[in-house]
Design a protein around this motif. Structure first.
Motif, mmCIF file in Angstrom:
data_model
loop_
_atom_site.group_PDB
_atom_site.id
_atom_site.type_symbol
_atom_site.label_atom_id
_atom_site.label_comp_id
_atom_site.label_asym_id
_atom_site.label_seq_id
_atom_site.Cartn_x
_atom_site.Cartn_y
_atom_site.Cartn_z
ATOM 1 N N ARG A 223 0.805 -1.213 0.000
ATOM 2 C CA ARG A 223 0.000 0.000 0.000
ATOM 3 C C ARG A 223 0.847 1.274 0.000
ATOM 4 N NH1 ARG A 223 -4.508 -1.690 4.474
ATOM 5 N NH2 ARG A 223 -5.303 -3.467 3.340
ATOM 6 N N LEU A 224 2.154 1.136 0.009
ATOM 7 C CA LEU A 224 3.044 2.283 0.143
ATOM 8 C C LEU A 224 3.983 2.393 -1.045
ATOM 9 C CD1 LEU A 224 4.108 1.568 3.825
ATOM 10 C CD2 LEU A 224 2.302 3.106 3.074
ATOM 11 N N ASN A 225 4.307 3.621 -1.414
ATOM 12 C CA ASN A 225 5.368 3.763 -2.405
ATOM 13 C C ASN A 225 6.706 3.806 -1.665
ATOM 14 O OD1 ASN A 225 5.730 6.407 -1.475
ATOM 15 N ND2 ASN A 225 4.443 7.271 -3.092
ATOM 16 N N ALA A 226 7.804 3.802 -2.392
ATOM 17 C CA ALA A 226 9.122 3.610 -1.789
ATOM 18 C C ALA A 226 9.487 4.735 -0.829
ATOM 19 C CB ALA A 226 10.175 3.488 -2.884
ATOM 20 N N SER A 227 9.229 5.976 -1.189
ATOM 21 C CA SER A 227 9.629 7.089 -0.322
ATOM 22 C C SER A 227 8.831 7.089 0.987
ATOM 23 C CB SER A 227 9.470 8.420 -1.053
ATOM 24 O OG SER A 227 8.126 8.616 -1.424
ATOM 25 N N VAL A 228 7.544 6.796 0.907
ATOM 26 C CA VAL A 228 6.724 6.728 2.122
ATOM 27 C C VAL A 228 7.172 5.557 2.988
ATOM 28 C CG1 VAL A 228 4.373 6.367 2.979
ATOM 29 C CG2 VAL A 228 4.763 7.829 0.998
ATOM 30 N N TYR A 229 7.490 4.433 2.356
ATOM 31 C CA TYR A 229 7.954 3.257 3.103
ATOM 32 C C TYR A 229 9.255 3.561 3.842
ATOM 33 C CZ TYR A 229 9.786 -1.403 4.003
ATOM 34 O OH TYR A 229 10.308 -2.513 4.609
ATOM 35 N N ARG A 230 10.210 4.216 3.159
ATOM 36 C CA ARG A 230 11.483 4.545 3.809
ATOM 37 C C ARG A 230 11.275 5.496 4.983
ATOM 38 N NH1 ARG A 230 13.509 4.277 -1.550
ATOM 39 N NH2 ARG A 230 13.084 6.482 -1.859
ATOM 40 N N ALA A 231 10.430 6.500 4.803
ATOM 41 C CA ALA A 231 10.162 7.441 5.881
ATOM 42 C C ALA A 231 9.485 6.739 7.060
ATOM 43 C CB ALA A 231 9.291 8.585 5.372
ATOM 44 N N LEU A 232 8.539 5.865 6.772
ATOM 45 C CA LEU A 232 7.839 5.124 7.814
ATOM 46 C C LEU A 232 8.792 4.219 8.592
ATOM 47 C CD1 LEU A 232 5.084 4.372 9.089
ATOM 48 C CD2 LEU A 232 4.927 2.578 7.377
ATOM 49 N N MET A 233 9.650 3.514 7.875
ATOM 50 C CA MET A 233 10.596 2.623 8.549
ATOM 51 C C MET A 233 11.606 3.416 9.373
ATOM 52 S SD MET A 233 9.584 -0.377 8.181
ATOM 53 C CE MET A 233 10.962 -1.290 8.808
ATOM 54 N N GLN A 234 12.034 4.560 8.865
ATOM 55 C CA GLN A 234 12.963 5.394 9.626
ATOM 56 C C GLN A 234 12.304 5.840 10.935
ATOM 57 O OE1 GLN A 234 14.171 8.991 7.625
ATOM 58 N NE2 GLN A 234 16.203 8.861 8.553
#
Length: 86
Positions: A59-70
């Protein structure tokens, strides 16, 4: 029951099977434990931690996923008292 359509195909049950995948994954993990009680104690604590680090990636694109994981790793480091890696 002659009035009911009986359908058989290997793909018809996929929705039900997919909903049990997390349960099957836990069962595979449980095989490593000596008792069901020990496995349950471990999995009851480990489940929320696992969910914290496995967001719904589809459900996430790559930039949102990276920000969320950070953000999630920041929260984890605050909770565990570890310093963030440089």
């Amino acid at each position: 029951m002659r009035s009911v359509e009986h359908r058989q195909h290997k793909g018809l049950n996929n929705c039900a099977e997919r909903s049990h995948q997390s349960t099957r994954q836990r069962e595979r993990t449980m095989r490593c434990f000596k008792s069901p009680g020990h496995a349950q104690r471990f999995l009851s604590a480990f489940g929320p931690i696992t969910d914290h680090f496995r967001p719904k990636r589809h459900r996430l694109n790559a930039s949102v996923y990276r920000a969320l994981m950070q953000k999630r790793f920041q929260v984890w480091n605050e909770v565990t008292g570890r310093k963030a890696a440089a």
